[in-house]
Design a protein around this motif. Structure first.
Motif, mmCIF file in Angstrom:
data_model
loop_
_atom_site.group_PDB
_atom_site.id
_atom_site.type_symbol
_atom_site.label_atom_id
_atom_site.label_comp_id
_atom_site.label_asym_id
_atom_site.label_seq_id
_atom_site.Cartn_x
_atom_site.Cartn_y
_atom_site.Cartn_z
ATOM 1 N N LEU A 75 0.834 -1.203 0.000
ATOM 2 C CA LEU A 75 0.000 0.000 0.000
ATOM 3 C C LEU A 75 0.867 1.251 0.000
ATOM 4 O O LEU A 75 1.969 1.244 0.529
ATOM 5 N N PRO A 76 0.341 2.322 -0.609
ATOM 6 C CA PRO A 76 1.072 3.588 -0.612
ATOM 7 C C PRO A 76 0.578 4.464 0.532
ATOM 8 O O PRO A 76 -0.209 4.030 1.362
ATOM 9 N N CYS A 110 -1.891 6.796 2.106
ATOM 10 C CA CYS A 110 -3.321 7.049 1.894
ATOM 11 C C CYS A 110 -4.038 6.731 3.191
ATOM 12 O O CYS A 110 -3.413 6.381 4.179
ATOM 13 N N THR A 144 2.675 1.642 -5.898
ATOM 14 C CA THR A 144 1.928 0.479 -5.400
ATOM 15 C C THR A 144 2.029 -0.749 -6.307
ATOM 16 O O THR A 144 2.369 -1.842 -5.845
ATOM 17 N N ALA A 158 -4.728 0.809 -3.193
ATOM 18 C CA ALA A 158 -4.438 2.239 -3.120
ATOM 19 C C ALA A 158 -5.720 3.028 -3.296
ATOM 20 O O ALA A 158 -6.723 2.515 -3.800
ATOM 21 N N GLY A 217 -3.913 7.701 -5.551
ATOM 22 C CA GLY A 217 -2.774 6.814 -5.778
ATOM 23 C C GLY A 217 -2.983 5.860 -6.944
ATOM 24 O O GLY A 217 -2.097 5.058 -7.258
ATOM 25 N N THR A 218 -4.153 5.927 -7.606
ATOM 26 C CA THR A 218 -4.442 5.030 -8.731
ATOM 27 C C THR A 218 -4.743 5.840 -9.993
ATOM 28 O O THR A 218 -4.047 5.720 -10.994
#
Ligand SMILES: Cc1ncc(C[n+]2csc(CCOP(=O)(O)OP(=O)(O)O)c2C)c(N)n1
Ligand code: SF4
Ligand SMILES: [Mg+2]
Lengths: 406, 299
Positions: free
Chosen positions: B45-46, B48, B74, B99, B103-104
């Motif tokens: 996971l990043p 977030c 990610t 994510a 983040g996507t």
């Protein structure tokens, strides 16, 4: 048994990585290192190397793949240069903070703008504070040797390592390299032993948010805070100096080339002045010294191999014996001077003795500008005319005190 | 799919102590995602809200292995886990990358596109709360038209939400599905299915966010349901290329009953500046898209 091959530094790095039995390779093309992943992908596709080769879409991802693969126990490898290295910057910090023993050759190249594909060391030197170890090689043999040593050192101290060498000058130039046998390398570098085993039955949360104050775990044990983790990385770097020396000496016993000292000294015994250099400039300076010595000059070379961790005490104590240090570098810290000169002055101050050498800083060879032995002889002569308070640009414009092209 | 009764395991992998806000849709969804994927999952996971859900060192309420990495990385991190686990003989793990929308749709798109094009063996989940929540509700490319955020504070977002599902479908994942945190059974079944497949699987999970969207924490399930009932969120799956509506969206298609979008919009402060004309034009967009989905499902 080992055998001598006439190869480029890129080939030397790829062959060494194969002999290290790297398990995960992730890389992205950028001149002048592209040949390294090309060679390795061929090894993998032909079944000569049992590794996962991840053909990522960027250097940021190349380093990410290496970090995550390394975190679950694999021996991971990538290579890059210049803008590729700069693009990784965020992940360089992450890799060092995550304490993954990734090894990465850097075929040193100048950074844009404006574009250049040719050699200088601005790319890796400007990553100085990312927490990586940095080794600099003066010839292709050292590239081969340092890739193998870098894995051994990195896996012991849990710090990633860059093996840096001059783009084109070494990456694309063939020279004889003694290539060790698989048996020798296997004996020197056994399979990686990760510090923990990832398993579903004992789940862990790797690299989470860490606060600025010490916190207890669920059993009440006090655990490190953010600064505590930073301190552990710094301590690991400090202890790495000893490990680098011991790995360098055991490498010498096994392969006949000793790397105990973090620098290489040439004609230093009775020298009054020494060139202090890194990378292929060391080889170049040796040639210049041979010529200068024929004319009766008492001059030598100290070629630094280990830039991070910085061997400040050893280097300072060794350099104190000389009257003058001519630091010649292919990088500049804009707004100050060449980076190694700053480091050396700092080390000399910390470990000062009654007699302190004069330290002069020269920047040379940016963006592939040729540096011949004659240039170094010119620098040697110029060093008695210039002031130590600023870096001298070994460049037509400064030499002739005029702008030649604008 | 849609068996009348689905046995959902008792075992929890999201234990008490998550640090999300009260009424967080992400926390609801994550609970069922992990129930479906099970103990042998490793999640990457990043930065977030999920990072925060995972707690602060040295404690975590999450009972599976987790690997944190940077915001853009990610899917590349998942590729590294997949490669590293495979080459060290630990291929019993399910690799999950999860994510947020920022983040996507925004920063993670490059790594995700690369990993999906390589058909990396992993499940990618984008949980979509339609803004950068962790940094304080800034606009992302997943923010819908008409929404107020802290970076569209006076004039609501002008552009429509990026059509990310089409982008991902173009990568030919072995499985693509949409979920909403208000429908846990649908989540459970889809993730069960995803786990059994290999190559790249992509799941989009709509998760209402009380503070970011401006509704009371008690209304999370209701708001999520309205998103589906108005067809702003459509539940479907594309399984090896075959499109199918699922769960509530399938029932709606059969019954022909669909609520007007205004019922969903009026529940949330973020849409309070939308004019009647804007709502009407959104309704037309939604109707058009719903027709498209009905056609794809041959209904
Ligand atoms: C390179 C980089 N830029 C910016 C950030 C700051 N940042 C951390 S979390 C976050 C927002 C995440 O938004 P989203 O992915 O939608 O997840 P959410 O917080 O909404 O759950 C941002 C912008 C970062 N961590 N890294
Ligand atoms: S901001 Fe929204 S998504 Fe983030 S934890 Fe709170 S409720 Fe959940
Ligand atoms: Mg978000």
């Amino acid at each position: 048994m080992s055998r001598v091959e006439i190869i480029t530094a890129n080939q030397a790095a790829a062959m060494a990585a194969k002999l290290c039995r790297v398990q995960v390779i992730a890389a992205y093309p950028i001149t002048p290192q592209s040949k390294i992943p090309e060679i390795l992908s061929e090894y993998v596709e032909r079944g000569k190397l049992n590794a996962e080769f991840v053909r990522v879409e960027s250097e940021h991802s190349a380093m990410t793949v290496c970090i995550s693969a390394s975190l679950v126990g694999a021996r991971a490898f990538t290579a890059t240069a210049a803008n590729g290295l700069a693009y990784m910057h965020e992940q360089l910090h992450w890799a060092a903070g995550a304490r993954v023993p990734v090894v990465m050759p850097i075929a040193n190249r100048g950074l844009g703008a404006p574009w250049t594909i040719f050699n200088d060391m601005q790319d890796s030197l400007s990553q100085r504070d990312t927490g990586w170890m940095q080794f600099y090689c003066m010839n292709n043999q050292e590239v081969f040797d340092y890739v193998i040593m870098a894995f051994k050192i990195a896996e012991e101290v849990l710090i990633p390592a860059m093996v840096c060498f001059d783009g084109f000058r070494l990456s694309h130039t063939v020279m004889p390299v003694e290539v060790a046998s698989q048996e020798q390398v296997d004996e020197f570098l056994p399979p990686r032993k990760p510090p923990y085993q990832i398993s579903p039955s004992n789940p862990i949360n790797i690299n989470p948010v860490v606060m600025g104050d010490l916190m207890p775990d669920s059993n009440g044990n006090i655990c490190p805070d953010y600064m505590g983790f930073r301190r552990r990385l710094q301590k690991a770097h400090e202890s790495a100096l000893e490990i680098i020396a011991s790995v360098g000496s055991s490498f010498g016993k096994m392969f006949g080339r000793d790397y105990t000292d973090p620098y290489y000294a040439y004609e230093c015994n009775d020298a009054e002045t020494v060139f202090v250099t890194m990378g292929s400039l060391t080889s170049e300076s040796m040639e210049a010294v041979d010529i200068l010595r024929k004319n009766g000059e008492k001059v030598g070379v100290v070629g630094l191999r280990v830039f991070r961790p910085f061997p400040a005490e050893m280097l300072a104590r060794f350099l104190q014996q000389f009257k003058k240090l001519i630091v010649v570098e292919k990088a500049i810290s804009y707004g100050y001077e060449t980076p190694l000169a700053t480091e050396i002055k700092g080390a000399l101050f910390t470990y000062r003795s009654p007699s302190m050498p004069e330290v002069l800083s020269f920047v040379v060879g940016l963006g592939g500008k040729d540096v011949k032995p004659e240039d170094l002889i010119g620098i040697y002569k110029k060093s008695s005319e210039i002031s130590p308070d600023r870096t001298f640009w070994w460049h037509q414009e400064e030499l002739h005190d005029e702008c030649t092209i604008c | 799919m849609s068996a009348p009764f689905v046995e959902i395991p008792e075992q929890e992998f999201v234990l008490p102590g998550t640090r999300t806000c009260a009424g967080c849709g992400l926390a609801l969804a994550y609970r069922y995602i992990l129930k479906a994927l099970g103990q042998d999952t490793i999640v990457t996971l990043p930065a977030c809200c999920l990072t925060i859900l995972h707690g602060i060192y040295p404690k975590t309420p999450i009972a599976i292995n987790a690997v944190n990495n940077t915001f853009a990385s990610t899917a590349a991190s998942a590729a590294g886990l997949a490669a590293g686990l495979k080459v060290t003989g630990k291929d019993n793990f399910t690799v999950l990358a999860m994510a947020g929308d920022g983040g996507t749709f925004d920063m993670g798109i490059q790594a995700l596109s690369g990993a999906a094009e390589r058909q990396t063996n992993f499940i990618y989940v984008c949980y979509d709360n339609e803004a950068y929540m962790n940094t304080g509700v800034q606009r992302s490319s997943a923010t819908p038209q008409g929404a107020l955020t802290t970076t569209t504070p006076v004039r609501p977002k002008e552009q429509p939400k990026k059509d990310f599902l089409t982008i991902m479908e173009a990568h030919n994942p072995s499985y693509l599905a949409t979920c909403c945190s208000s429908y846990p059974r649908d989540i459970y079944e889809k993730f069960k299915k995803a786990k059994e497949k290999d190559k790249t699987r992509f799941l989009h999970v709509a998760v209402p966010c009380p503070p970011g969207w401006g509704f009371p924490a008690s209304q999370t399930v209701k708001v999520g349901r309205l998103a589906v009932e108005t067809a702003l969120v459509v539940l479907f799956e594309i399984d090896e290329g075959t499109f199918r509506l699922t769960g509530k969206s399938l029932t709606m298609a059969r019954s022909g009953r669909k609520k007007p979008v205004v019922e969903y919009l009026k529940k949330q402060d973020r849409f309070k500046k939308m004019t009647e004309e804007q709502i009407e034009s959104l309704q037309q967009e939604v109707d058009k898209r719903w027709e498209y989905y009905l056609n794809r499902a041959n209904m």
